[in-house]
Design an enzyme around this catalytic site. Structure first.
Site, PDB file in Angstrom:
ATOM      1  N   THR A   1      37.792  42.049  26.443  1.00 54.90           N
ATOM      2  CA  THR A   1      36.916  41.355  27.384  1.00 54.90           C
ATOM      3  C   THR A   1      35.808  42.268  27.885  1.00 54.90           C
ATOM      4  O   THR A   1      35.969  43.493  27.927  1.00 54.90           O
ATOM      5  CB  THR A   1      37.766  40.861  28.581  1.00 54.90           C
ATOM      6  OG1 THR A   1      36.897  40.473  29.632  1.00 54.90           O
ATOM      7  CG2 THR A   1      38.671  41.955  29.123  1.00 54.90           C
ATOM      8  N   ASP A   2      34.714  41.669  28.332  1.00 52.37           N
ATOM      9  CA  ASP A   2      33.636  42.458  28.951  1.00 52.37           C
ATOM     10  C   ASP A   2      34.035  42.943  30.348  1.00 52.37           C
ATOM     11  O   ASP A   2      33.356  43.784  30.930  1.00 52.37           O
ATOM     12  CB  ASP A   2      32.323  41.656  29.018  1.00 52.37           C
ATOM     13  CG  ASP A   2      32.415  40.390  29.858  1.00 52.37           C
ATOM     14  OD1 ASP A   2      33.514  40.031  30.307  1.00 52.37           O
ATOM     15  OD2 ASP A   2      31.352  39.749  30.073  1.00 52.37           O
ATOM     16  N   GLU A   3      35.156  42.405  30.876  1.00 53.63           N
ATOM     17  CA  GLU A   3      35.546  42.779  32.245  1.00 53.63           C
ATOM     18  C   GLU A   3      35.974  44.246  32.343  1.00 53.63           C
ATOM     19  O   GLU A   3      36.044  44.801  33.434  1.00 53.63           O
ATOM     20  CB  GLU A   3      36.640  41.846  32.769  1.00 53.63           C
ATOM     21  CG  GLU A   3      36.153  40.407  32.776  1.00 53.63           C
ATOM     22  CD  GLU A   3      37.028  39.423  33.535  1.00 53.63           C
ATOM     23  OE1 GLU A   3      37.715  39.821  34.487  1.00 53.63           O
ATOM     24  OE2 GLU A   3      37.008  38.237  33.166  1.00 53.63           O
TER      25      GLU A   3
ATOM     26  N   TYR B   1      44.012  42.759  35.920  1.00 48.80           N
ATOM     27  CA  TYR B   1      43.798  42.190  34.580  1.00 48.80           C
ATOM     28  C   TYR B   1      42.860  43.082  33.772  1.00 48.80           C
ATOM     29  O   TYR B   1      43.200  43.521  32.661  1.00 48.80           O
ATOM     30  CB  TYR B   1      43.216  40.767  34.682  1.00 48.80           C
ATOM     31  CG  TYR B   1      42.583  40.294  33.386  1.00 48.80           C
ATOM     32  CD1 TYR B   1      43.359  40.065  32.253  1.00 48.80           C
ATOM     33  CD2 TYR B   1      41.199  40.091  33.281  1.00 48.80           C
ATOM     34  CE1 TYR B   1      42.785  39.647  31.056  1.00 48.80           C
ATOM     35  CE2 TYR B   1      40.617  39.667  32.086  1.00 48.80           C
ATOM     36  CZ  TYR B   1      41.416  39.451  30.977  1.00 48.80           C
ATOM     37  OH  TYR B   1      40.845  39.058  29.790  1.00 48.80           O
TER      38      TYR B   1
ATOM     39  N   LYS C   1      43.541  45.412  30.398  1.00 49.99           N
ATOM     40  CA  LYS C   1      42.819  45.240  29.126  1.00 49.99           C
ATOM     41  C   LYS C   1      42.122  46.555  28.741  1.00 49.99           C
ATOM     42  O   LYS C   1      42.091  46.935  27.565  1.00 49.99           O
ATOM     43  CB  LYS C   1      41.796  44.107  29.235  1.00 49.99           C
ATOM     44  CG  LYS C   1      42.379  42.719  29.344  1.00 49.99           C
ATOM     45  CD  LYS C   1      43.163  42.264  28.116  1.00 49.99           C
ATOM     46  CE  LYS C   1      42.299  42.020  26.899  1.00 49.99           C
ATOM     47  NZ  LYS C   1      43.098  41.411  25.790  1.00 49.99           N
TER      48      LYS C   1
HETATM   49  P1  NAD Z   1      45.407  32.372  27.419  1.00 47.36           P
HETATM   50  O1  NAD Z   1      46.036  32.815  28.698  1.00 47.36           O
HETATM   51  O2  NAD Z   1      44.908  30.976  27.314  1.00 47.36           O
HETATM   52  O3  NAD Z   1      46.473  32.545  26.218  1.00 47.36           O
HETATM   53  C1  NAD Z   1      47.260  33.686  26.094  1.00 47.36           C
HETATM   54  C2  NAD Z   1      48.353  33.400  25.060  1.00 47.36           C
HETATM   55  O4  NAD Z   1      49.129  34.601  24.939  1.00 47.36           O
HETATM   56  C3  NAD Z   1      49.307  32.281  25.489  1.00 47.36           C
HETATM   57  O5  NAD Z   1      49.579  31.420  24.403  1.00 47.36           O
HETATM   58  C4  NAD Z   1      50.574  33.033  25.903  1.00 47.36           C
HETATM   59  O6  NAD Z   1      51.755  32.280  25.685  1.00 47.36           O
HETATM   60  C5  NAD Z   1      50.504  34.261  25.006  1.00 47.36           C
HETATM   61  N1  NAD Z   1      51.255  35.390  25.569  1.00 47.36           N
HETATM   62  C6  NAD Z   1      51.217  35.848  26.849  1.00 47.36           C
HETATM   63  N2  NAD Z   1      52.099  36.849  26.998  1.00 47.36           N
HETATM   64  C7  NAD Z   1      52.694  37.041  25.789  1.00 47.36           C
HETATM   65  C8  NAD Z   1      53.679  37.935  25.318  1.00 47.36           C
HETATM   66  N3  NAD Z   1      54.264  38.837  26.135  1.00 47.36           N
HETATM   67  N4  NAD Z   1      54.055  37.875  24.020  1.00 47.36           N
HETATM   68  C9  NAD Z   1      53.479  36.947  23.184  1.00 47.36           C
HETATM   69  N5  NAD Z   1      52.572  36.050  23.594  1.00 47.36           N
HETATM   70  C10 NAD Z   1      52.168  36.105  24.880  1.00 47.36           C
HETATM   71  O7  NAD Z   1      44.282  33.432  27.098  1.00 47.36           O
HETATM   72  P2  NAD Z   1      42.883  33.245  26.362  1.00 47.36           P
HETATM   73  O8  NAD Z   1      41.871  32.839  27.347  1.00 47.36           O
HETATM   74  O9  NAD Z   1      43.092  32.455  25.140  1.00 47.36           O
HETATM   75  O10 NAD Z   1      42.566  34.763  25.971  1.00 47.36           O
HETATM   76  C11 NAD Z   1      42.969  35.304  24.709  1.00 47.36           C
HETATM   77  C12 NAD Z   1      42.509  36.748  24.621  1.00 47.36           C
HETATM   78  O11 NAD Z   1      41.094  36.812  24.733  1.00 47.36           O
HETATM   79  C13 NAD Z   1      43.066  37.647  25.729  1.00 47.36           C
HETATM   80  O12 NAD Z   1      43.392  38.881  25.159  1.00 47.36           O
HETATM   81  C14 NAD Z   1      41.906  37.780  26.697  1.00 47.36           C
HETATM   82  O13 NAD Z   1      41.962  39.013  27.382  1.00 47.36           O
HETATM   83  C15 NAD Z   1      40.726  37.723  25.753  1.00 47.36           C
HETATM   84  N6  NAD Z   1      39.477  37.219  26.348  1.00 47.36           N
HETATM   85  C16 NAD Z   1      39.472  36.022  27.016  1.00 47.36           C
HETATM   86  C17 NAD Z   1      38.281  35.543  27.532  1.00 47.36           C
HETATM   87  C18 NAD Z   1      38.215  34.219  28.257  1.00 47.36           C
HETATM   88  O14 NAD Z   1      37.171  33.895  28.821  1.00 47.36           O
HETATM   89  N7  NAD Z   1      39.259  33.399  28.239  1.00 47.36           N
HETATM   90  C19 NAD Z   1      37.095  36.286  27.385  1.00 47.36           C
HETATM   91  C20 NAD Z   1      37.152  37.500  26.689  1.00 47.36           C
HETATM   92  C21 NAD Z   1      38.347  37.950  26.169  1.00 47.36           C
HETATM   93  P1  TYD Z   2      37.526  32.606  35.975  1.00 50.49           P
HETATM   94  O1  TYD Z   2      37.374  31.354  35.184  1.00 50.49           O
HETATM   95  O2  TYD Z   2      38.828  32.866  36.674  1.00 50.49           O
HETATM   96  O3  TYD Z   2      37.145  33.809  35.001  1.00 50.49           O
HETATM   97  P2  TYD Z   2      36.905  35.399  35.334  1.00 50.49           P
HETATM   98  O4  TYD Z   2      37.453  35.693  36.666  1.00 50.49           O
HETATM   99  O5  TYD Z   2      37.677  36.039  34.244  1.00 50.49           O
HETATM  100  O6  TYD Z   2      35.423  35.603  35.229  1.00 50.49           O
HETATM  101  O7  TYD Z   2      36.374  32.648  37.073  1.00 50.49           O
HETATM  102  C1  TYD Z   2      35.014  32.568  36.717  1.00 50.49           C
HETATM  103  C2  TYD Z   2      34.203  32.747  37.985  1.00 50.49           C
HETATM  104  O8  TYD Z   2      34.425  31.613  38.841  1.00 50.49           O
HETATM  105  C3  TYD Z   2      34.593  33.961  38.813  1.00 50.49           C
HETATM  106  O9  TYD Z   2      33.413  34.505  39.393  1.00 50.49           O
HETATM  107  C4  TYD Z   2      35.502  33.401  39.885  1.00 50.49           C
HETATM  108  C5  TYD Z   2      34.956  32.011  40.101  1.00 50.49           C
HETATM  109  N1  TYD Z   2      35.939  30.972  40.501  1.00 50.49           N
HETATM  110  C6  TYD Z   2      35.685  30.157  41.608  1.00 50.49           C
HETATM  111  O10 TYD Z   2      34.658  30.288  42.300  1.00 50.49           O
HETATM  112  N2  TYD Z   2      36.596  29.183  41.916  1.00 50.49           N
HETATM  113  C7  TYD Z   2      37.742  29.000  41.190  1.00 50.49           C
HETATM  114  O11 TYD Z   2      38.561  28.110  41.533  1.00 50.49           O
HETATM  115  C8  TYD Z   2      37.978  29.844  40.052  1.00 50.49           C
HETATM  116  C9  TYD Z   2      39.225  29.685  39.218  1.00 50.49           C
HETATM  117  C10 TYD Z   2      37.039  30.804  39.724  1.00 50.49           C
END
Ligand code: NAD
Ligand code: TYD
Length: 353
Positions: free
Chosen positions: A134-136, A159, A163
Site C-alpha cells: 500500500t501507499d500508506e 495497519y 505493511k
Molecule cells: P480485504 O480485507 O478485503 O481481504 C483480505 C483477505 O485476506 C480476506 O479474504 C481475508 O480472509 C484474508 N486473510 C486475512 N488474514 C489472513 C490470514 N491470516 N491467512 C490467510 N488469509 C487471510 O483486503 P483487500 O482490500 O482486498 O486488500 C488486499 C491487499 O491489498 C492487502 O495486502 C492490502 O494491504 C493491499 N492494498 C489494499 C488497498 C485497498 O484500498 N483496499 C490498497 C492498496 C493495497
Molecule cells: P478507508 O476506506 O478506511 O481507507 P484508508 O483509511 O485506508 O484510506 O478510508 C478512506 C478515507 O475516508 C480516510 O481518510 C478515512 C475516511 N473515512 C470517513 O471519513 N468515514 C468513514 O466512515 C470511513 C470508513 C472512512
C-alpha cells in the site's frame, strides 16, 4: 504455472481471480485464504467451478499449515494479497495485523525459500514472490508532492506499520537470499466486492438504508482513488514486465477529498435510485476524527507506466458509477457479509479445509 493467490477471497484478491482465472486457463490458481470476516466466497462463485481454480483454507500466520500447503502445492508464483486491511480496526486491535501482515508474510517467504532455494547459491526452482502493498507505508503528504518509489517509509497506523514491516521483510529476502520478488505499493482501491467497512461501500450502504454518513474530521483528507480492476491489471503487468527486485507505485491520478467522494456518491446514488439528492446530502454527519489520520496520499505512477506500459482504464466518474450499480444489483451480497448466518455457512462448508 501454479499460482498461489493469498487473500483471494477478499476484495482485491477476488476481483483479481475473477479476471485472471478465465483469462489464463493454462495457469492453475489456488486461492489461499483463512476466510476471515473480510472474505466472501460468493465473490468467487463465477470461478469456483473452473478446472484451473482451487481453494485452500489456510491461516498464513500458522507456519505448520503454510509448510503443509507448500509441500502439496509447490508454487511457481505467489501473489500475496492476504492481510488485515482496515485502518480503524488496526487502531482498535492491532494484534491480528502484526500476526497476519508481518508473521504471515514471513511464513510465506520462509516457505518460498524452502521451496525455491537460495538463488545466490543456485536456485532449486525458478519462482516469483509478488507482494501487494500500500501507499500508506509512506505516511502522509502535505498539500504538495507525490509518493515516488524513493519516498522514505513513515507509516502512521498499526495497519500501515505492519505493511511497511512486511515490505522490509520481502526486500530483505531479495537482498539476502536472492529471492525473486516484486512489490507494488498501491493507492486506495474501490469497486465491486469491497467489504462495507471502507469509505465507499459504507457510504453507499448507509445511503440505501438512510443512515447517517459518518465523515471523519472535516472531510478534507485526500486519497488517490483507483478502480480495483486497474490495480489487478497493474499487478499482472508488473509480474509480466516488471524488473525482479523492484518496487512499483500504482495510483489512479485521481486525488479527491473525502467530502468530494461522498458528494459524488450522493449524486450517483440519487440518479440511479430516483431519489432527491438533497435527501442523501442531508445524511452527511461530521464525526470525531480518526487518531493519526493521514492528511493526503498521492502517487507518482511514472515508473510503472514507463517500464510496464500500465495506465488506468477507468476514470473516477466511470469507476464510481460502475461501483454504485454493482452494489445496487448485489444487495444480497452485502446482506450476506453482514449476517452471522453467512459465517456459519462458511464455517460449515469450509471449516475443515
Ligand atoms: P480485504 O480485507 O478485503 O481481504 C483480505 C483477505 O485476506 C480476506 O479474504 C481475508 O480472509 C484474508 N486473510 C486475512 N488474514 C489472513 C490470514 N491470516 N491467512 C490467510 N488469509 C487471510 O483486503 P483487500 O482490500 O482486498 O486488500 C488486499 C491487499 O491489498 C492487502 O495486502 C492490502 O494491504 C493491499 N492494498 C489494499 C488497498 C485497498 O484500498 N483496499 C490498497 C492498496 C493495497
Ligand atoms: P478507508 O476506506 O478506511 O481507507 P484508508 O483509511 O485506508 O484510506 O478510508 C478512506 C478515507 O475516508 C480516510 O481518510 C478515512 C475516511 N473515512 C470517513 O471519513 N468515514 C468513514 O466512515 C470511513 C470508513 C472512512
Amino acid at each position: 504455472m501454479n499460482v498461489l493467490v493469498t487473500g483471494g477471497a477478499g476484495f482485491i484478491g477476488s476481483n483479481f481471480l475473477n479476471l485472471m482465472v478465465p483469462r489464463y486457463p493454462a495457469h492453475r490458481f489456488v486461492c489461499v485464504d483463512k476466510l476471515t470476516y473480510a472474505a466472501n466466497l460468493q465473490s468467487l462463485e463465477a470461478v469456483s467451478g473452473a478446472a484451473n481454480y482451487a481453494l485452500e483454507r489456510v491461516d498464513i500466520a500458522d507456519w505448520d499449515a503454510v509448510d503443509r500447503l507448500f509441500a502439496k502445492e509447490t508454487p511457481d508464483l505467489v501473489i500475496h494479497f492476504a492481510a488485515e486491511s482496515h485502518v480503524d480496526r488496526s487502531i482498535l486491535g492491532p494484534r491480528d495485523f502484526v500476526k497476519t501482515n508481518i508473521e504471515g508474510t514471513f511464513n510465506l517467504l520462509e516457505a518460498c525459500r524452502k521451496a525455491w532455494g537460495n538463488t545466490k547459491e543456485g536456485a532449486k526452482k525458478q519462482g516469483l514472490f509478488h507482494h501487494v502493498s500500500t501507499d500508506e507505508v509512506y505516511g502522509s503528504l502535505g498539500d504538495e508532492g507525490l509518493f515516488t518509489e524513493e519516498t522514505r517509509y513513515d507509516p502512521s497506523s498499526p495497519y500501515s506499520a505492519s505493511k511497511a514491516s512486511s515490505d522490509h521483510l520481502v526486500r530483505a529476502y531479495s537482498r539476502t537470499y536472492g529471492m525473486p520478488v516484486k512489490i507494488t505499493n498501491c493507492s486506495n482501491n474501490y469497486g465491486p466486492r469491497q467489504f462495507p467497512e471502507k469509505l465507499i461501500p459504507l457510504m453507499i450502504q448507509h445511503m440505501l438504508e438512510r443512515k447517517p454518513l459518518p465523515i471523519y474530521g472535516k472531510g478534507l483528507n485526500v486519497r488517490d482513488w483507483l478502480y480495483v480492476d486497474d490495480h489487478c491489471e497493474a499487478i499482472w503487468a508488473v509480474i509480466e514486465r516488471g524488473v525482479v527486485g523492484e518496487t512499483y507505485n500504482v495510483g489512479g491520478n485521481s486525488e479527491k477529498k473525502n467530502i468530494e467522494v461522498v458528494d459524488t456518491l450522493c449524486a450517483i446514488v440519487a440518479q440511479e435510485t430516483g431519489t432527491k439528492v438533497d435527501e442523501l446530502l442531508g445524511l452527511k454527519t461530521y464525526v470525531t476524527d480518526r487518531p493519526g489520520h493521514d492528511l493526503r496520499y498521492a502517487i507518482d505512477a511514472t515508473k510503472i507506466r514507463r517500464e510496464c506500459g500500465w495506465t488506468p482504464k477507468e476514470t473516477f466518474e466511470t469507476g464510481m458509477r460502475k461501483t454504485v450499480r454493482w452494489y445496487l444489483d448485489n444487495r444480497a451480497w452485502v446482506e450476506a457479509v453482514k449476517s452471522g448466518e453467512y459465517r456459519k455457512w462458511m464455517d460449515a462448508n469450509y471449516g475443515g479445509r
